[in-house]
Design a protein around this motif. Structure first.
Motif, PDB file in Angstrom:
ATOM      1  N   MET A 262       0.837  -1.184   0.000  1.00 51.63           N
ATOM      2  CA  MET A 262       0.000   0.000   0.000  1.00 51.63           C
ATOM      3  C   MET A 262       0.882   1.247   0.000  1.00 51.63           C
ATOM      4  SD  MET A 262      -2.920  -0.859   2.740  1.00 51.63           S
ATOM      5  CE  MET A 262      -4.493  -1.061   2.004  1.00 51.63           C
ATOM      6  N   THR A 263       0.466   2.229  -0.741  1.00 57.99           N
ATOM      7  CA  THR A 263       1.207   3.478  -0.831  1.00 57.99           C
ATOM      8  C   THR A 263       0.793   4.410   0.300  1.00 57.99           C
ATOM      9  OG1 THR A 263       1.261   3.261  -3.230  1.00 57.99           O
ATOM     10  CG2 THR A 263       1.725   5.442  -2.306  1.00 57.99           C
ATOM     11  N   LYS A 264       1.787   4.986   0.944  1.00 58.58           N
ATOM     12  CA  LYS A 264       1.538   5.957   2.008  1.00 58.58           C
ATOM     13  C   LYS A 264       1.807   7.352   1.455  1.00 58.58           C
ATOM     14  CE  LYS A 264       1.366   2.900   5.542  1.00 58.58           C
ATOM     15  NZ  LYS A 264       0.801   1.749   4.889  1.00 58.58           N
ATOM     16  N   ILE A 265       1.031   8.323   1.907  1.00 59.92           N
ATOM     17  CA  ILE A 265       1.189   9.717   1.501  1.00 59.92           C
ATOM     18  C   ILE A 265       1.681  10.506   2.707  1.00 59.92           C
ATOM     19  CG2 ILE A 265      -0.011  11.787   0.691  1.00 59.92           C
ATOM     20  CD1 ILE A 265      -2.042   9.842  -0.637  1.00 59.92           C
ATOM     21  N   SER A 266       2.748  11.267   2.527  1.00 59.22           N
ATOM     22  CA  SER A 266       3.289  12.067   3.623  1.00 59.22           C
ATOM     23  C   SER A 266       2.367  13.245   3.925  1.00 59.22           C
ATOM     24  CB  SER A 266       4.677  12.593   3.258  1.00 59.22           C
ATOM     25  OG  SER A 266       5.130  13.489   4.244  1.00 59.22           O
ATOM     26  N   ILE A 267       2.078  13.446   5.204  1.00 59.81           N
ATOM     27  CA  ILE A 267       1.315  14.630   5.616  1.00 59.81           C
ATOM     28  C   ILE A 267       2.171  15.535   6.516  1.00 59.81           C
ATOM     29  CG2 ILE A 267      -0.925  13.509   5.322  1.00 59.81           C
ATOM     30  CD1 ILE A 267      -1.070  13.248   8.392  1.00 59.81           C
ATOM     31  N   GLY A 268       3.468  15.221   6.613  1.00 55.19           N
ATOM     32  CA  GLY A 268       4.395  16.058   7.373  1.00 55.19           C
ATOM     33  C   GLY A 268       4.347  15.774   8.859  1.00 55.19           C
ATOM     34  N   PRO A 269       5.235  16.455   9.612  1.00 56.73           N
ATOM     35  CA  PRO A 269       5.269  16.234  11.061  1.00 56.73           C
ATOM     36  C   PRO A 269       4.023  16.814  11.733  1.00 56.73           C
ATOM     37  CG  PRO A 269       6.820  17.957  10.437  1.00 56.73           C
ATOM     38  CD  PRO A 269       6.248  17.405   9.167  1.00 56.73           C
ATOM     39  N   ARG A 270       3.347  15.996  12.486  1.00 56.29           N
ATOM     40  CA  ARG A 270       2.095  16.394  13.145  1.00 56.29           C
ATOM     41  C   ARG A 270       2.038  15.795  14.546  1.00 56.29           C
ATOM     42  NH1 ARG A 270      -1.762  18.675   9.264  1.00 56.29           N
ATOM     43  NH2 ARG A 270      -0.558  18.639   7.350  1.00 56.29           N
ATOM     44  N   THR A 271       1.173  16.328  15.376  1.00 57.93           N
ATOM     45  CA  THR A 271       0.910  15.741  16.688  1.00 57.93           C
ATOM     46  C   THR A 271      -0.147  14.655  16.502  1.00 57.93           C
ATOM     47  OG1 THR A 271      -0.697  17.482  17.107  1.00 57.93           O
ATOM     48  CG2 THR A 271       1.512  17.793  18.019  1.00 57.93           C
ATOM     49  N   LEU A 272       0.245  13.598  15.843  1.00 58.53           N
ATOM     50  CA  LEU A 272      -0.681  12.552  15.436  1.00 58.53           C
ATOM     51  C   LEU A 272      -0.322  11.239  16.122  1.00 58.53           C
ATOM     52  CD1 LEU A 272      -2.999  11.760  13.508  1.00 58.53           C
ATOM     53  CD2 LEU A 272      -1.250  11.144  11.856  1.00 58.53           C
ATOM     54  N   LEU A 273      -1.265  10.689  16.838  1.00 63.81           N
ATOM     55  CA  LEU A 273      -1.132   9.390  17.468  1.00 63.81           C
ATOM     56  C   LEU A 273      -2.546   8.911  17.733  1.00 63.81           C
ATOM     57  CD1 LEU A 273       0.881   7.331  18.757  1.00 63.81           C
ATOM     58  CD2 LEU A 273       0.539   8.551  20.899  1.00 63.81           C
ATOM     59  N   TYR A 274      -2.826   7.657  17.426  1.00 61.75           N
ATOM     60  CA  TYR A 274      -4.176   7.150  17.663  1.00 61.75           C
ATOM     61  C   TYR A 274      -4.149   6.044  18.688  1.00 61.75           C
ATOM     62  CZ  TYR A 274      -5.581   9.738  13.532  1.00 61.75           C
ATOM     63  OH  TYR A 274      -5.839  10.730  12.630  1.00 61.75           O
ATOM     64  N   PRO A 275      -4.984   6.081  19.693  1.00 60.89           N
ATOM     65  CA  PRO A 275      -5.805   7.220  20.088  1.00 60.89           C
ATOM     66  C   PRO A 275      -5.069   8.113  21.089  1.00 60.89           C
ATOM     67  CG  PRO A 275      -6.423   5.336  21.417  1.00 60.89           C
ATOM     68  CD  PRO A 275      -5.319   4.870  20.477  1.00 60.89           C
ATOM     69  N   HIS A 276      -5.463   9.352  21.161  1.00 62.69           N
ATOM     70  CA  HIS A 276      -5.016  10.252  22.236  1.00 62.69           C
ATOM     71  C   HIS A 276      -5.996  10.040  23.393  1.00 62.69           C
ATOM     72  CE1 HIS A 276      -2.265  12.891  19.999  1.00 62.69           C
ATOM     73  NE2 HIS A 276      -3.160  13.029  19.056  1.00 62.69           N
ATOM     74  N   PRO A 277      -5.493   9.833  24.601  1.00 54.98           N
ATOM     75  CA  PRO A 277      -6.428   9.743  25.722  1.00 54.98           C
ATOM     76  C   PRO A 277      -6.952  11.131  26.068  1.00 54.98           C
ATOM     77  CG  PRO A 277      -4.186   9.746  26.533  1.00 54.98           C
ATOM     78  CD  PRO A 277      -4.102   9.735  25.015  1.00 54.98           C
ATOM     79  N   ASP A 278      -8.078  11.204  26.728  1.00 51.71           N
ATOM     80  CA  ASP A 278      -8.550  12.480  27.262  1.00 51.71           C
ATOM     81  C   ASP A 278      -8.325  12.408  28.766  1.00 51.71           C
ATOM     82  OD1 ASP A 278      -9.864  15.078  26.629  1.00 51.71           O
ATOM     83  OD2 ASP A 278     -11.236  14.357  28.165  1.00 51.71           O
ATOM     84  N   LEU A 279      -7.322  13.143  29.242  1.00 53.62           N
ATOM     85  CA  LEU A 279      -6.916  13.114  30.643  1.00 53.62           C
ATOM     86  C   LEU A 279      -7.224  14.462  31.278  1.00 53.62           C
ATOM     87  CD1 LEU A 279      -3.397  11.527  30.033  1.00 53.62           C
ATOM     88  CD2 LEU A 279      -5.535  10.336  30.575  1.00 53.62           C
ATOM     89  N   ILE A 280      -7.757  14.446  32.479  1.00 54.72           N
ATOM     90  CA  ILE A 280      -8.056  15.687  33.194  1.00 54.72           C
ATOM     91  C   ILE A 280      -7.072  15.795  34.360  1.00 54.72           C
ATOM     92  CG2 ILE A 280      -9.787  17.034  34.410  1.00 54.72           C
ATOM     93  CD1 ILE A 280     -10.424  16.454  31.395  1.00 54.72           C
ATOM     94  N   ILE A 281      -6.182  16.787  34.270  1.00 55.47           N
ATOM     95  CA  ILE A 281      -5.157  16.998  35.289  1.00 55.47           C
ATOM     96  C   ILE A 281      -5.743  17.871  36.392  1.00 55.47           C
ATOM     97  CG2 ILE A 281      -2.857  17.894  35.781  1.00 55.47           C
ATOM     98  CD1 ILE A 281      -2.285  17.632  32.732  1.00 55.47           C
ATOM     99  N   GLY A 282      -5.700  17.392  37.615  1.00 56.47           N
ATOM    100  CA  GLY A 282      -6.213  18.135  38.760  1.00 56.47           C
ATOM    101  C   GLY A 282      -5.081  18.694  39.605  1.00 56.47           C
ATOM    102  N   THR A 283      -5.155  19.993  39.905  1.00 62.79           N
ATOM    103  CA  THR A 283      -4.176  20.669  40.761  1.00 62.79           C
ATOM    104  C   THR A 283      -4.910  21.722  41.584  1.00 62.79           C
ATOM    105  OG1 THR A 283      -3.704  22.311  39.042  1.00 62.79           O
ATOM    106  CG2 THR A 283      -2.222  20.401  39.149  1.00 62.79           C
ATOM    107  N   TYR A 284      -4.213  22.266  42.570  1.00 65.86           N
ATOM    108  CA  TYR A 284      -4.730  23.412  43.306  1.00 65.86           C
ATOM    109  C   TYR A 284      -4.032  24.662  42.804  1.00 65.86           C
ATOM    110  CZ  TYR A 284      -7.198  20.455  46.623  1.00 65.86           C
ATOM    111  OH  TYR A 284      -8.069  19.553  47.189  1.00 65.86           O
ATOM    112  N   GLY A 285      -4.820  25.746  42.641  1.00 64.60           N
ATOM    113  CA  GLY A 285      -4.279  27.029  42.225  1.00 64.60           C
ATOM    114  C   GLY A 285      -3.570  27.715  43.375  1.00 64.60           C
TER     115      GLY A 285
END
Length: 191
Positions: free
Chosen positions: A1-24
């Motif tokens: 299969m032929t791959k097409i370059s889309i350049g450097p990206r912040t691409l990773l599957y899947p990205h988790p959805d993480l909620i970081i908790g801290t105190y202000g």
């Protein structure tokens, strides 16, 4: 299969959805959505999350050196997204969403009470990576709602119902069912 370059990206599957908790700085609970993160060590158990220096959470992490990661279910996609849209500098995100900040037991940080899985972390080290700082935290405890445990007493991903982020399309996706048994299905490959 032929791959097409889309350049450097912040691409990773899947990205988790993480909620970081801290105190202000004023002691107010704060939470931030982060998709740049994941497990980075088995022993000690550790997780890494990357945060830009302009974020309130960056300042909180540098000062407190402790944090939580709450994993939301699909039922809370709207609230989780909101945590990534507004700044904790001028908004009480918990009050705005109606979600409950709960003080962690092992660290001085809040977590989201309604989210089914929580990691309590102490900062081990930071790594500067471009416009982000990667915060590597030792996982001191994992808390799981009893309602998402399977009959074997382990967390059940189908009950947790986490979701993933697609950075290219800027969309959230629910996860599907079991595909195969890990460390087993590959044994059928012949050499």
């Amino acid at each position: 299969m032929t791959k097409i370059s889309i350049g450097p990206r912040t691409l990773l599957y899947p990205h988790p959805d993480l909620i970081i908790g801290t105190y202000g700085p004023d002691g107010r609970p704060d939470a931030m959505a982060a998709a740049w993160g994941g497990i980075c060590s088995s022993r000690p158990p550790a997780v890494a999350v990357s945060v830009q220096k302009v974020r309130q959470t960056y300042e909180n992490l540098m000062r407190e050196r402790e944090f939580t990661i709450s994993i939301p279910s699909v039922d809370y996609v709207k609230e989780a997204d909101y945590f990534g849209i507004v700044s904790g500098r001028d908004t009480d995100k918990f009050a705005a969403t109606g979600l409950s900040p709960v003080k962690a037991e092992q660290v001085n940080a809040p977590y989201v009470g309604e989210f089914p899985v929580v990691l309590e972390c102490r900062l081990l080290q930071t790594v500067e990576v471009g416009v982000h700082t990667q915060f590597i935290g030792e996982i001191l405890d994992v808390k799981v709602d009893e309602s998402v445990l399977g009959p074997d007493g382990k967390p059940d991903i189908e009950k947790i119902r986490p979701f993933a982020y697609d950075s290219m399309r800027q969309e959230y996706y629910a996860l599907g069912g079991v595909l195969a048994k890990a460390f087993s299905v590959g044994k059928s490959v012949r050499r």
